[in-house]
Every structure is written in C-alpha cells, then in structure tokens.
Write a protein that holds these residues in place. Structure first.
Motif, PDB file in Angstrom:
ATOM      1  N   UNK A   1      11.812  53.956  18.633  1.00 15.66           N
ATOM      2  CA  UNK A   1      11.265  54.661  19.785  1.00 15.66           C
ATOM      3  C   UNK A   1       9.750  54.616  19.654  1.00 15.66           C
ATOM      4  N   UNK A   2       9.072  54.173  20.708  1.00  9.78           N
ATOM      5  CA  UNK A   2       7.631  53.999  20.599  1.00  9.78           C
ATOM      6  C   UNK A   2       6.972  54.159  21.966  1.00  9.78           C
ATOM      7  N   UNK A   3       5.692  54.536  22.006  1.00  9.86           N
ATOM      8  CA  UNK A   3       4.984  54.714  23.280  1.00  9.86           C
ATOM      9  C   UNK A   3       4.457  53.391  23.803  1.00  9.86           C
ATOM     10  N   UNK A   4       4.123  53.406  25.089  1.00 11.26           N
ATOM     11  CA  UNK A   4       3.437  52.262  25.670  1.00 11.26           C
ATOM     12  C   UNK A   4       4.363  51.228  26.258  1.00 11.26           C
ATOM     13  N   UNK A   5       4.112  50.844  27.496  1.00  8.43           N
ATOM     14  CA  UNK A   5       4.871  49.789  28.189  1.00  8.43           C
ATOM     15  C   UNK A   5       4.034  49.353  29.372  1.00  8.43           C
ATOM     16  N   UNK A   6       3.333  48.264  29.212  1.00  9.55           N
ATOM     17  CA  UNK A   6       2.449  47.839  30.275  1.00  9.55           C
ATOM     18  C   UNK A   6       1.201  48.725  30.326  1.00  9.55           C
ATOM     19  N   UNK A   7       0.412  48.612  31.384  1.00  5.96           N
ATOM     20  CA  UNK A   7      -0.811  49.415  31.497  1.00  5.96           C
ATOM     21  C   UNK A   7      -0.505  50.882  31.760  1.00  5.96           C
ATOM     22  N   UNK A   8      -1.183  51.762  31.050  1.00  9.15           N
ATOM     23  CA  UNK A   8      -1.044  53.195  31.266  1.00  9.15           C
ATOM     24  C   UNK A   8      -2.260  53.675  32.043  1.00  9.15           C
ATOM     25  N   UNK A   9      -2.031  54.337  33.179  1.00  5.05           N
ATOM     26  CA  UNK A   9      -3.125  54.731  34.056  1.00  5.05           C
ATOM     27  C   UNK A   9      -3.882  55.924  33.491  1.00  5.05           C
ATOM     28  N   UNK A  10      -5.207  55.926  33.718  1.00  7.54           N
ATOM     29  CA  UNK A  10      -6.041  57.011  33.229  1.00  7.54           C
ATOM     30  C   UNK A  10      -6.390  58.034  34.287  1.00  7.54           C
ATOM     31  N   UNK A  11      -6.184  57.698  35.594  1.00  8.44           N
ATOM     32  CA  UNK A  11      -6.438  58.618  36.708  1.00  8.44           C
ATOM     33  C   UNK A  11      -7.872  59.153  36.682  1.00  8.44           C
ATOM     34  N   UNK A  12      -8.844  58.258  36.482  1.00 11.15           N
ATOM     35  CA  UNK A  12     -10.239  58.682  36.372  1.00 11.15           C
ATOM     36  C   UNK A  12     -10.707  59.410  37.623  1.00 11.15           C
ATOM     37  N   UNK A  13     -10.494  58.809  38.789  1.00 15.25           N
ATOM     38  CA  UNK A  13     -10.998  59.396  40.028  1.00 15.25           C
ATOM     39  C   UNK A  13     -10.262  60.680  40.373  1.00 15.25           C
ATOM     40  N   UNK A  14      -8.964  60.717  40.157  1.00 16.12           N
ATOM     41  CA  UNK A  14      -8.210  61.939  40.434  1.00 16.12           C
ATOM     42  C   UNK A  14      -8.669  63.073  39.537  1.00 16.12           C
ATOM     43  N   UNK A  15      -8.930  62.754  38.288  1.00 10.80           N
ATOM     44  CA  UNK A  15      -9.329  63.802  37.341  1.00 10.80           C
ATOM     45  C   UNK A  15     -10.720  64.359  37.634  1.00 10.80           C
ATOM     46  N   UNK A  16     -11.553  63.582  38.341  1.00  9.92           N
ATOM     47  CA  UNK A  16     -12.858  64.109  38.742  1.00  9.92           C
ATOM     48  C   UNK A  16     -12.695  65.359  39.607  1.00  9.92           C
ATOM     49  N   UNK A  17     -11.661  65.337  40.460  1.00 10.20           N
ATOM     50  CA  UNK A  17     -11.389  66.493  41.320  1.00 10.20           C
ATOM     51  C   UNK A  17     -10.547  67.539  40.603  1.00 10.20           C
ATOM     52  N   UNK A  18      -9.511  67.086  39.888  1.00  8.89           N
ATOM     53  CA  UNK A  18      -8.611  68.026  39.222  1.00  8.89           C
ATOM     54  C   UNK A  18      -9.316  68.827  38.128  1.00  8.89           C
ATOM     55  N   UNK A  19     -10.261  68.186  37.447  1.00  4.83           N
ATOM     56  CA  UNK A  19     -10.970  68.876  36.361  1.00  4.83           C
ATOM     57  C   UNK A  19     -11.753  70.082  36.855  1.00  4.83           C
ATOM     58  N   UNK A  20     -12.171  70.026  38.116  1.00  2.00           N
ATOM     59  CA  UNK A  20     -12.902  71.159  38.685  1.00  2.00           C
ATOM     60  C   UNK A  20     -12.006  72.386  38.809  1.00  2.00           C
ATOM     61  N   UNK A  21     -10.702  72.151  38.887  1.00  2.00           N
ATOM     62  CA  UNK A  21      -9.747  73.259  38.959  1.00  2.00           C
ATOM     63  C   UNK A  21      -9.139  73.556  37.592  1.00  2.00           C
ATOM     64  N   UNK A  22      -9.691  72.914  36.558  1.00  2.00           N
ATOM     65  CA  UNK A  22      -9.195  73.155  35.208  1.00  2.00           C
ATOM     66  C   UNK A  22      -7.896  72.441  34.905  1.00  2.00           C
ATOM     67  N   UNK A  23      -7.639  71.334  35.610  1.00  3.36           N
ATOM     68  CA  UNK A  23      -6.391  70.577  35.445  1.00  3.36           C
ATOM     69  C   UNK A  23      -6.716  69.137  35.076  1.00  3.36           C
ATOM     70  N   UNK A  24      -5.954  68.560  34.182  1.00  4.87           N
ATOM     71  CA  UNK A  24      -6.102  67.140  33.851  1.00  4.87           C
ATOM     72  C   UNK A  24      -4.750  66.456  34.000  1.00  4.87           C
ATOM     73  N   UNK A  25      -4.805  65.196  34.445  1.00  7.36           N
ATOM     74  CA  UNK A  25      -3.581  64.417  34.687  1.00  7.36           C
ATOM     75  C   UNK A  25      -3.574  63.197  33.790  1.00  7.36           C
ATOM     76  N   UNK A  26      -2.434  62.907  33.194  1.00  7.26           N
ATOM     77  CA  UNK A  26      -2.309  61.731  32.330  1.00  7.26           C
ATOM     78  C   UNK A  26      -0.926  61.124  32.498  1.00  7.26           C
TER      79      UNK A  26
END
Length: 275
Positions: A62-87
């Motif tokens: 059992x192992x992590x990772x399969x293809x590209x994993x998204x970082x959600x940079x632009x979404x997190x710019x907005x979410x971080x203002x509400x104290x939320x992070x997405x991964x």
C-alpha cells in the motif's frame, strides 16, 4: 466515515444479540447443497471433496501517489483567507497470489491480481473544532481483481478468466453529493470464451436478533455473491458464514469451476468484507 458507521452498526447489533444471516431463497435451497469452506480467508481451504494447495502470496503493498497530485494553488489563495486549506491524497494498494484446487480427479491453477486506487480531496482548518477540519470528499475509486483459472492439459475444458470491478468517478458520474463513500459491492464475470458466469453482489440490511425480532442496519452490508448463467442461478457464496451453495445439477467440471471462483474470492486481501 462510512466504515465507522458500519462498525458502529455492527457493535450495536452485536450488543443486542444479533445473528446476521445471508437469506438464501427457499426455492434455490431445495435444489442446492451447502458446503462450509474451512480455512476461508486463510492460506489453505477445503470443502466437500475440494482442497486447495497452500496459497502462495506476493508482496501486499500500500503506497501513496498515482499520477499527478493537484496542489490547488489558486483555490487555496481564497480558502486560506477563511482558515481552510485543500489538498489531494491518493492511495494505491495491490496484491497477488496463486494456488491450485482439486476435486480429487482434476486440478486447476489460479493466478490472481488485485489493484486498488482511491483519490480524495481533504479539507483542513486552523480551528480543529470546525466541522470542515479533516473532512474528506471522495473523488475516484477503482478496484480491479483479475484471475486466470488454468486447467491442466488432460482436461477438455478451456481456461477461465475471472474479473471483478468496483468503479466510482465523481467527475464522470457528475455526482454532486459530498458524502459519497466507497461501496463494498463489486461485481463481475467469469468466462472461457464460450460460457459466461455472471457474479452479482448480495447485501443485507435487515438481520435477525436473538430475541426473534428484526434489527435494521444503517447501511446495506456486503454479504455474498450470486453466480448465474443464462439458465439461472448455479451457486451462492455466503461471505458471512463462509459457505457455498451448489446447484445440484452441476457437472463435476462445473463444480470445480465454481469452487475455483469461490476460493479466489475468499483469498483476496485488498478487497476484504471483514466478516
């Protein structure tokens, strides 16, 4: 979340003295014979006149990772203002095994592979008391089990291929429900190129309590499989009590094929119903 609810349901029912049973139709029971599979989910199985060799297993990883994993940079710019992070997290699991099964006269060999991938979006907050902290949204789940049932050269029958799948894709299915969960019910078929056995999952929601009353589970729980051809049901696999019901009119070769399918499904490690 789903697994926690299922576990809670099971604990509550056991506390009430539950006895979960797969409901085999009375009409089929009258035309079938039940055999208990000794050693089911172990490394050697036997029932009736069928016995397996020791199951040889490859590395179960059992192992992590399969293809590209998204970082959600632009979404997190907005979410971080509400104290939320997405991964995004991706988990992979795979296993393989091989063994032989015999009815005392003929032998077949089984070579099997399991592969599973689960992709989720996770939300974290700076405030651990926030309901969004640790919230997961299932995006994709792919489970594939394949097995080759290889006959020896002295038999007239052909090799069989067994495939079981359980696929969920939020984007393809346009699913808007954020609480979607991984269902245990996989389904598939076995074929030799001429004949086909369809394999359908069976689930229970109501169960019998020790006081004679009926208990209700919060979710349906995987309890077995129904094997059928175009002529009707030929076998039922009971995952709860680890039994297999054979239709009485099956030939020895057909029973050997059903036994190979039954033991292959019991031998899996990635997809395990935990009964």
């Amino acid at each position: 979340m789903k697994n926690a609810v299922l576990l809670f349901s099971g604990i509550c029912l056991m506390g009430c003295g539950t006895s979960m049973k797969l409901a085999v139709p009375d009409k089929f029971k009258e035309q079938a014979t039940m055999q208990h599979v000794t050693g089911a989910r172990g490394n050697r199985m036997s029932f009736a006149n069928f016995t397996t060799s020791k199951i040889k297993r490859g590395v179960h990883v059992s192992y992590p990772g399969w293809g590209p994993v998204h970082g959600f940079f632009w979404e997190n710019l907005l979410l971080n203002q509400a104290g939320i992070s997405k991964s995004e997290t991706v988990e992979n699991e795979k296993a393989k095994f091989r063994y032989a099964i015999t009815d005392g006269r003929n032998t077949v060999e089984i070579f099997a592979h399991e592969r599973q991938m689960t992709r989720k979006h996770e939300y974290e907050t700076t405030d651990n008391r926030n309901i969004l902290s640790g919230f997961e949204v299932l995006q994709e789940h792919r489970y594939i089990f394949s097995a080759l049932i290889s006959v020896d050269t002295t038999q007239e029958s052909k090799n069989w291929e067994l495939v079981m799948t359980n696929i969920y894709d939020r984007k393809e299915q346009n699913d808007k429900n954020p609480f979607a969960f991984i269902k245990q019910e996989d389904e598939g078929m076995a074929t030799n190129g001429i004949d086909t056995i369809h394999i359908k999952p069976l689930s229970i929601k109501k169960t019998e309590l020790s006081n004679g009353k009926t208990g209700q589970l919060l979710f349906k729980m995987m309890s077995g499989y129904e094997l059928s051809t175009r002529d009707g049901v030929i076998a039922i696999i009971d995952l709860i009590d680890r039994n297999v019901w054979f239709y009485n009119e099956l030939s020895p070769a057909e029973k050997l094929n059903v036994s190979a399918i039954t033991t292959a499904l019991f031998a899996r490690k990635v997809h395990d119903t935990k009964w």
